[in-house]
Design a protein around this motif. Structure first.
Motif, short mmCIF file in Angstrom:
data_model
loop_
_atom_site.label_atom_id
_atom_site.label_comp_id
_atom_site.label_asym_id
_atom_site.label_seq_id
_atom_site.Cartn_x
_atom_site.Cartn_y
_atom_site.Cartn_z
N THR A 168 35.62 40.46 1.41
CA THR A 168 36.23 39.54 2.36
C THR A 168 37.72 39.81 2.52
OG1 THR A 168 34.63 37.80 1.87
CG2 THR A 168 36.71 37.11 2.84
N PHE A 169 38.43 40.00 1.40
CA PHE A 169 39.85 40.30 1.46
C PHE A 169 40.10 41.63 2.18
CE2 PHE A 169 41.11 37.63 -2.50
CZ PHE A 169 40.90 36.48 -1.74
N LYS A 170 39.23 42.61 1.94
CA LYS A 170 39.36 43.90 2.62
C LYS A 170 39.19 43.74 4.13
CE LYS A 170 37.49 48.62 2.68
NZ LYS A 170 37.21 48.60 4.13
N ASN A 171 38.22 42.92 4.53
CA ASN A 171 38.01 42.67 5.96
C ASN A 171 39.23 42.01 6.59
OD1 ASN A 171 35.42 43.73 6.06
ND2 ASN A 171 34.44 41.77 5.63
N ASP A 172 39.88 41.11 5.82
CA ASP A 172 41.08 40.44 6.33
C ASP A 172 42.21 41.43 6.59
OD1 ASP A 172 39.83 37.96 6.22
OD2 ASP A 172 40.50 37.57 4.16
N ILE A 173 42.25 42.49 5.81
CA ILE A 173 43.27 43.53 6.02
C ILE A 173 42.86 44.46 7.16
CG2 ILE A 173 44.43 45.51 4.99
CD1 ILE A 173 44.17 44.14 2.28
N ASP A 174 41.59 44.84 7.19
CA ASP A 174 41.12 45.78 8.21
C ASP A 174 41.32 45.25 9.62
OD1 ASP A 174 40.37 47.57 6.27
OD2 ASP A 174 38.26 46.96 6.25
N GLY A 233 50.12 35.75 8.28
CA GLY A 233 48.78 35.33 8.67
C GLY A 233 47.76 35.69 7.61
N VAL A 234 47.89 36.88 7.03
CA VAL A 234 46.99 37.30 5.96
C VAL A 234 47.20 36.43 4.73
CG1 VAL A 234 46.40 39.20 4.41
CG2 VAL A 234 46.86 39.66 6.82
N HIS A 235 48.46 36.17 4.38
CA HIS A 235 48.76 35.32 3.22
C HIS A 235 48.13 33.94 3.38
CE1 HIS A 235 52.65 37.90 2.74
NE2 HIS A 235 51.56 38.54 2.36
N ALA A 236 48.25 33.37 4.59
CA ALA A 236 47.72 32.03 4.84
C ALA A 236 46.20 32.00 4.71
CB ALA A 236 48.15 31.54 6.22
N VAL A 237 45.53 33.03 5.23
CA VAL A 237 44.07 33.08 5.15
C VAL A 237 43.63 33.24 3.71
CG1 VAL A 237 42.05 34.47 5.76
CG2 VAL A 237 43.77 33.94 7.50
N TRP A 238 44.29 34.09 2.96
CA TRP A 238 43.93 34.28 1.56
C TRP A 238 44.15 33.01 0.74
CZ3 TRP A 238 46.41 39.75 0.49
CH2 TRP A 238 45.60 40.72 1.08
N SER A 244 51.25 27.05 0.65
CA SER A 244 51.04 28.10 1.64
C SER A 244 51.73 27.76 2.96
CB SER A 244 49.53 28.31 1.88
OG SER A 244 49.31 29.22 2.93
N ARG A 245 51.66 26.49 3.34
CA ARG A 245 52.34 26.06 4.57
C ARG A 245 53.84 26.28 4.46
NH1 ARG A 245 53.02 19.75 6.43
NH2 ARG A 245 54.19 20.14 8.32
N PHE A 246 54.41 25.96 3.30
CA PHE A 246 55.85 26.13 3.08
C PHE A 246 56.25 27.60 3.17
CE2 PHE A 246 59.36 26.94 0.09
CZ PHE A 246 60.35 26.15 0.66
N ILE A 247 55.41 28.48 2.64
CA ILE A 247 55.73 29.90 2.60
C ILE A 247 55.49 30.58 3.95
CG2 ILE A 247 55.11 32.13 1.56
CD1 ILE A 247 56.74 30.32 -0.26
N LEU A 283 39.25 36.66 10.36
CA LEU A 283 40.16 35.84 11.15
C LEU A 283 41.53 36.52 11.18
CD1 LEU A 283 41.10 33.25 12.61
CD2 LEU A 283 41.55 32.27 10.35
N PHE A 284 42.07 36.71 12.38
CA PHE A 284 43.39 37.33 12.53
C PHE A 284 44.34 36.30 13.13
CE2 PHE A 284 46.32 40.00 15.23
CZ PHE A 284 47.12 40.40 14.17
#
Length: 228
Positions: free
Chosen positions: A4-10, A31-36, A60-63, A78-79
């Motif tokens: 799943t994490f790999k797909n988020d990067i791809d 966007g990747v950080h927020a999804v993770w 996560s919202r703060f960052i 999700l992108f």
């Protein structure tokens, strides 16, 4: 989980031509950080560790500047592009291969209970600043134009623009898309402008009719004067 994490990067490399390396994506893409962070928070939420889940989501919202409620259900790939100001509500459900731009809100109307946020099907694109509010379904392959406010169901393979959002057709066909199926934001029709143009055309027709009637009236008056 690793897949799943790999797909988020791809998906970043498929959607963002500015992405140069996996290291850059991992370290700098909010966007990747927020999804993770959400995937971990959602894991905690499902196990009724509500406080920890909310704490992580707020951090996560703060960052990242992206607010995703840990109760939201998010599919694969999700992108979130740029992402600042994105808000995703608690009962929102997002399918696979969805693209969301900055400033998007997937929220409620404040009047509903239970399922009060939208369901986003697969392959949907939601452009910058769009607001999708209430418990409704956005169909597969739908495109929501920038700045639109969507309050009703959107059928599959539709493009929606405007406030309130409306399914639009340009010259009897769908809005043109590029070869990859992305929304061409610069080609979106403007229903308000289109309506004004239509009114201008009708007004011009009325002017011409009045002009003809006046000419006819003057001709009749002239003929009446000659007969006298």
């Amino acid at each position: 989980m690793f897949k799943t994490f790999k797909n988020d990067i791809d998906v970043v490399f498929e959607q963002d031509p500015a992405a140069r390396s996996r290291f850059e994506v991992i370290m700098t893409y909010s966007g990747v950080h927020a999804v993770w962070a959400h995937r971990v928070a959602h894991f905690l939420w499902q196990r009724k560790l509500f406080f920890l889940a909310r704490l992580l989501s707020q951090f996560s919202r703060f960052i990242t500047g992206i607010e995703i409620h840990p109760g939201a259900v998010i599919g694969q790939r999700l992108f979130i592009d740029h992402g600042m100001g994105v808000v995703i509500g608690e009962t929102c459900e997002i399918g696979d291969n969805v693209t969301i731009y900055q400033g998007v809100t997937l929220g409620g109307t404040g009047k509903e209970k239970g399922k009060r946020h939208p369901t986003i099907k697969d392959n949907v694109l939601i452009a910058s600043g769009a607001k999708v509010l209430g418990s409704m379904t956005i169909g597969e392959n739908a495109r929501i134009g920038a700045g639109s406010v969507v309050l009703k169901e959107v059928p599959d393979n539709s493009t929606v623009v405007g406030i309130p959002g409306k399914v639009v057709i340009q010259d009897g066909v769908k809005v043109d898309e590029d070869k990859d199926g992305h929304l061409n934001h610069h080609l979106l029709p403007d229903p308000v402008t289109d309506r004004f143009c239509k009114l201008e055309e009708e007004l011009e027709e009325l002017r011409q009719e009045v002009k003809v009637l006046r000419q006819k009236q003057k001709e009749e008056q002239r003929q009446g004067s000659e007969q006298r």
